[in-house]
Design a protein around this motif. Sequence first.
Motif, PDB file in Angstrom:
ATOM      1  N   ALA A 139       6.021  -2.509   6.172  1.00 50.42           N
ATOM      2  CA  ALA A 139       5.157  -3.266   5.265  1.00 50.42           C
ATOM      3  C   ALA A 139       4.570  -2.443   4.130  1.00 50.42           C
ATOM      4  CB  ALA A 139       4.017  -3.898   6.074  1.00 50.42           C
ATOM      5  N   HIS A 140       4.743  -1.127   4.166  1.00 49.10           N
ATOM      6  CA  HIS A 140       4.121  -0.267   3.154  1.00 49.10           C
ATOM      7  C   HIS A 140       5.108   0.798   2.671  1.00 49.10           C
ATOM      8  CE1 HIS A 140       0.206  -1.991   4.203  1.00 49.10           C
ATOM      9  NE2 HIS A 140       0.538  -1.822   5.461  1.00 49.10           N
ATOM     10  N   ASP A 141       4.782   1.398   1.541  1.00 56.63           N
ATOM     11  CA  ASP A 141       5.536   2.561   1.059  1.00 56.63           C
ATOM     12  C   ASP A 141       4.917   3.798   1.702  1.00 56.63           C
ATOM     13  OD1 ASP A 141       7.181   1.061  -0.696  1.00 56.63           O
ATOM     14  OD2 ASP A 141       5.538   0.973  -2.144  1.00 56.63           O
ATOM     15  N   VAL A 142       5.712   4.504   2.493  1.00 58.99           N
ATOM     16  CA  VAL A 142       5.193   5.607   3.296  1.00 58.99           C
ATOM     17  C   VAL A 142       5.899   6.901   2.932  1.00 58.99           C
ATOM     18  CG1 VAL A 142       4.853   6.503   5.633  1.00 58.99           C
ATOM     19  CG2 VAL A 142       4.655   4.040   5.199  1.00 58.99           C
ATOM     20  N   VAL A 143       5.098   7.962   2.736  1.00 56.97           N
ATOM     21  CA  VAL A 143       5.621   9.304   2.523  1.00 56.97           C
ATOM     22  C   VAL A 143       5.033  10.213   3.596  1.00 56.97           C
ATOM     23  CG1 VAL A 143       5.864  11.236   0.929  1.00 56.97           C
ATOM     24  CG2 VAL A 143       5.662   8.903   0.040  1.00 56.97           C
ATOM     25  N   GLU A 180      -0.760  10.487  -7.165  1.00 57.32           N
ATOM     26  CA  GLU A 180      -1.473   9.612  -8.093  1.00 57.32           C
ATOM     27  C   GLU A 180      -1.288   8.129  -7.771  1.00 57.32           C
ATOM     28  OE1 GLU A 180       2.641  10.248  -9.588  1.00 57.32           O
ATOM     29  OE2 GLU A 180       1.055  11.547  -8.824  1.00 57.32           O
ATOM     30  N   GLN A 181      -0.244   7.797  -6.995  1.00 63.00           N
ATOM     31  CA  GLN A 181      -0.003   6.408  -6.612  1.00 63.00           C
ATOM     32  C   GLN A 181      -0.673   6.047  -5.272  1.00 63.00           C
ATOM     33  OE1 GLN A 181       4.131   5.176  -6.676  1.00 63.00           O
ATOM     34  NE2 GLN A 181       4.623   6.686  -8.272  1.00 63.00           N
ATOM     35  N   ALA A 182      -1.176   7.037  -4.564  1.00 66.59           N
ATOM     36  CA  ALA A 182      -1.609   6.824  -3.179  1.00 66.59           C
ATOM     37  C   ALA A 182      -2.849   5.937  -3.089  1.00 66.59           C
ATOM     38  CB  ALA A 182      -1.871   8.160  -2.508  1.00 66.59           C
ATOM     39  N   ASP A 183      -2.784   4.983  -2.171  1.00 68.28           N
ATOM     40  CA  ASP A 183      -3.954   4.193  -1.803  1.00 68.28           C
ATOM     41  C   ASP A 183      -4.661   4.804  -0.598  1.00 68.28           C
ATOM     42  OD1 ASP A 183      -3.508   1.841  -3.632  1.00 68.28           O
ATOM     43  OD2 ASP A 183      -1.643   1.763  -2.477  1.00 68.28           O
ATOM     44  N   LEU A 184      -3.875   5.490   0.233  1.00 75.17           N
ATOM     45  CA  LEU A 184      -4.398   6.050   1.476  1.00 75.17           C
ATOM     46  C   LEU A 184      -3.717   7.370   1.766  1.00 75.17           C
ATOM     47  CD1 LEU A 184      -6.101   5.597   4.099  1.00 75.17           C
ATOM     48  CD2 LEU A 184      -4.131   4.390   5.039  1.00 75.17           C
ATOM     49  N   VAL A 185      -4.508   8.406   2.059  1.00 76.39           N
ATOM     50  CA  VAL A 185      -3.977   9.707   2.470  1.00 76.39           C
ATOM     51  C   VAL A 185      -4.497   9.993   3.868  1.00 76.39           C
ATOM     52  CG1 VAL A 185      -3.945  12.187   2.032  1.00 76.39           C
ATOM     53  CG2 VAL A 185      -3.857  10.575   0.112  1.00 76.39           C
ATOM     54  N   ILE A 186      -3.573  10.224   4.812  1.00 78.61           N
ATOM     55  CA  ILE A 186      -3.918  10.463   6.214  1.00 78.61           C
ATOM     56  C   ILE A 186      -3.521  11.883   6.580  1.00 78.61           C
ATOM     57  CG2 ILE A 186      -3.541   9.749   8.604  1.00 78.61           C
ATOM     58  CD1 ILE A 186      -2.725   6.981   7.473  1.00 78.61           C
ATOM     59  N   MET A 220       0.840  -1.191   0.000  1.00 81.45           N
ATOM     60  CA  MET A 220       0.000   0.000   0.000  1.00 81.45           C
ATOM     61  C   MET A 220       0.880   1.247   0.000  1.00 81.45           C
ATOM     62  SD  MET A 220      -2.878   1.163   2.817  1.00 81.45           S
ATOM     63  CE  MET A 220      -3.744  -0.385   2.700  1.00 81.45           C
ATOM     64  N   TYR A 221       0.488   2.244  -0.798  1.00 85.96           N
ATOM     65  CA  TYR A 221       1.215   3.514  -0.846  1.00 85.96           C
ATOM     66  C   TYR A 221       0.447   4.511   0.025  1.00 85.96           C
ATOM     67  CZ  TYR A 221       4.149   7.214  -2.835  1.00 85.96           C
ATOM     68  OH  TYR A 221       5.061   8.224  -3.006  1.00 85.96           O
ATOM     69  N   VAL A 222       1.112   5.005   1.078  1.00 83.07           N
ATOM     70  CA  VAL A 222       0.453   5.835   2.086  1.00 83.07           C
ATOM     71  C   VAL A 222       1.129   7.190   2.170  1.00 83.07           C
ATOM     72  CG1 VAL A 222      -0.275   5.998   4.486  1.00 83.07           C
ATOM     73  CG2 VAL A 222      -0.077   3.749   3.404  1.00 83.07           C
ATOM     74  N   ILE A 223       0.331   8.247   2.084  1.00 90.54           N
ATOM     75  CA  ILE A 223       0.835   9.610   2.305  1.00 90.54           C
ATOM     76  C   ILE A 223       0.289  10.101   3.632  1.00 90.54           C
ATOM     77  CG2 ILE A 223       0.834  11.996   1.490  1.00 90.54           C
ATOM     78  CD1 ILE A 223       0.528  10.938  -1.347  1.00 90.54           C
ATOM     79  N   ILE A 224       1.178  10.534   4.518  1.00 89.86           N
ATOM     80  CA  ILE A 224       0.801  11.060   5.831  1.00 89.86           C
ATOM     81  C   ILE A 224       1.158  12.542   5.854  1.00 89.86           C
ATOM     82  CG2 ILE A 224       1.170  10.909   8.324  1.00 89.86           C
ATOM     83  CD1 ILE A 224       2.100   7.986   7.835  1.00 89.86           C
ATOM     84  N   VAL A 225       0.185  13.391   6.081  1.00 88.71           N
ATOM     85  CA  VAL A 225       0.420  14.828   6.169  1.00 88.71           C
ATOM     86  C   VAL A 225       0.368  15.231   7.637  1.00 88.71           C
ATOM     87  CG1 VAL A 225      -0.376  17.121   5.523  1.00 88.71           C
ATOM     88  CG2 VAL A 225      -0.563  15.220   3.886  1.00 88.71           C
ATOM     89  N   GLY A 226       1.498  15.684   8.158  1.00 92.81           N
ATOM     90  CA  GLY A 226       1.608  16.029   9.575  1.00 92.81           C
ATOM     91  C   GLY A 226       2.505  15.046  10.290  1.00 92.81           C
ATOM     92  N   ALA A 227       3.652  15.516  10.754  1.00 88.98           N
ATOM     93  CA  ALA A 227       4.640  14.637  11.390  1.00 88.98           C
ATOM     94  C   ALA A 227       4.725  14.889  12.884  1.00 88.98           C
ATOM     95  CB  ALA A 227       6.007  14.818  10.744  1.00 88.98           C
ATOM     96  N   GLY A 228       3.581  15.195  13.499  1.00 89.66           N
ATOM     97  CA  GLY A 228       3.539  15.262  14.955  1.00 89.66           C
ATOM     98  C   GLY A 228       3.536  13.863  15.532  1.00 89.66           C
ATOM     99  N   ASN A 246      -8.575   8.726  -6.307  1.00 89.37           N
ATOM    100  CA  ASN A 246      -9.579   7.928  -5.610  1.00 89.37           C
ATOM    101  C   ASN A 246      -9.032   7.334  -4.321  1.00 89.37           C
ATOM    102  OD1 ASN A 246     -11.700   8.216  -7.529  1.00 89.37           O
ATOM    103  ND2 ASN A 246     -10.663   6.732  -8.857  1.00 89.37           N
ATOM    104  N   ALA A 247      -7.950   7.901  -3.801  1.00 94.69           N
ATOM    105  CA  ALA A 247      -7.349   7.387  -2.569  1.00 94.69           C
ATOM    106  C   ALA A 247      -8.340   7.481  -1.409  1.00 94.69           C
ATOM    107  CB  ALA A 247      -6.086   8.179  -2.236  1.00 94.69           C
ATOM    108  N   PHE A 248      -8.252   6.529  -0.495  1.00 90.71           N
ATOM    109  CA  PHE A 248      -9.058   6.577   0.729  1.00 90.71           C
ATOM    110  C   PHE A 248      -8.457   7.640   1.636  1.00 90.71           C
ATOM    111  CE2 PHE A 248     -10.684   5.365   4.831  1.00 90.71           C
ATOM    112  CZ  PHE A 248     -11.927   4.806   4.558  1.00 90.71           C
TER     113      PHE A 248
END
Length: 443
Positions: free
Chosen positions: A22-26, A63-69, A1-9, A90-92
């Motif tokens: 286990a995932h590709d994380v940005v 465009e690759q993201a499966d999940l944006v947090i 899963m490709y995951v983008i996390i906005v906010g590094a608190g 269409n990312a979750f």
Amino acid sequence: MYVIIVGAGEVGRSIAANLEGAHDVVVVDRDADVVEELTYSLDILTIRGDGTDLDTLREANLEQADLVIACTDNDETNAVVCGAAKAATNAFTVARVRRRTLLETWQESQGAFGVDFMVCTDLLTARTIFRISGLPSAHDVDTFASGLIRMAEFDIPAASPIADRTVREADCYDSLTFAAIFRDDEMVVTRGDTVIRGGDRVVVIGSPDSINDFADEVATMPEEAEEVVIVGASEIGYQTAREFEDHGFRPRLIERDPDRAREVAEALPNTMVMESDATNAEFLAREHVGEADVVIAALDSDEKNLLVSLLAERIGVDRTVAIIETPEYADLFETVGVDVAVNPREETAEEIIRFTRTDHTEKVAMLEHDRAEVIEIEVGPDSVLVGREIADATDDLPPGVVIGAISRAGDHITPRGSTVVQPDDHVIVFVDAAVLDDVIELI
């Protein structure tokens, strides 16, 4: 899963650390120092920038993201991040918010703001406090299988009846599994001959009735909290009072600011709101606060919450629960006498992480700052457990795993060595965090 996390608190860091293996994380954050620190401490991609800016999100390969947090400390920013992501992919999308009113607005119009799932930090924290307050000596409590099964972590006082007994001697319950013991810096997966010592924290999994019976056995304090005092009408304090009201309690709430006290008094019809300074000893004595079963410190700083908790303990309160925003303080608080320290950001991270697991993972509870987890997994036909007795199947699992309970078609099954797991069973498993990814793949 490709995951983008906005906010590094704290929330973002915790999620990133949990996912990196286990995932590709940005991770995207505006603070250059934070970004640099994460680059060297975690195996993830980091980007300095504004997560509400589509160009920044595109740099993170949106465009690759499966999940944006979106888990910054600003509710509106998180909503905008999700909206921007949803407009382009269409990312979750998952948004962390603190205000319950924003959550309620989203719930009434599913999909609003471009948010697929919204997590309310203050409400989660209030519910955690309520669950913990309902069980004497409990340090952590969570439910699984739609409430059929409960997990709890208990402090074992030296005076407890089960201290210095083996697990086999202490296990007199029909539907309870002893999963593990946390002892200082050591984690012990329990066996029949494991000795429970005073000062241990014991993790048990079973039916709510058995958990309640176990709580009564280990407790050195009254059976349940009936007299509840909340100090501080912060949003968490207010939501906690609402949670107790919703379950039939009539808590007392102490708030120093007259305007805020008046505001929450109007909103909480079954809560006695008192305008006063909770560090005023004469007030506490006059209002018999020392007779409370539990005092919950929900002020606007860790230091104030520690002070109130220690003062409450000094005047005779049976149990204290304190909100902490600084995770490094958790062990300190409990070392100096606070019974339970609850970190709102940890509660939020735990809730979000379950969305990053496989489709079969139903529920996640993190223990001891993610040293271990209790997870609920719907077992598929290819699981290493299916069609085999647990005593045999667990030989193929890594060390640090305990099958704590099974939910089958709405029935609770207490696992024994001869129990055979069937497809579509929901198994509740205690797992050492170090082997978590391997266990999820095998089960």
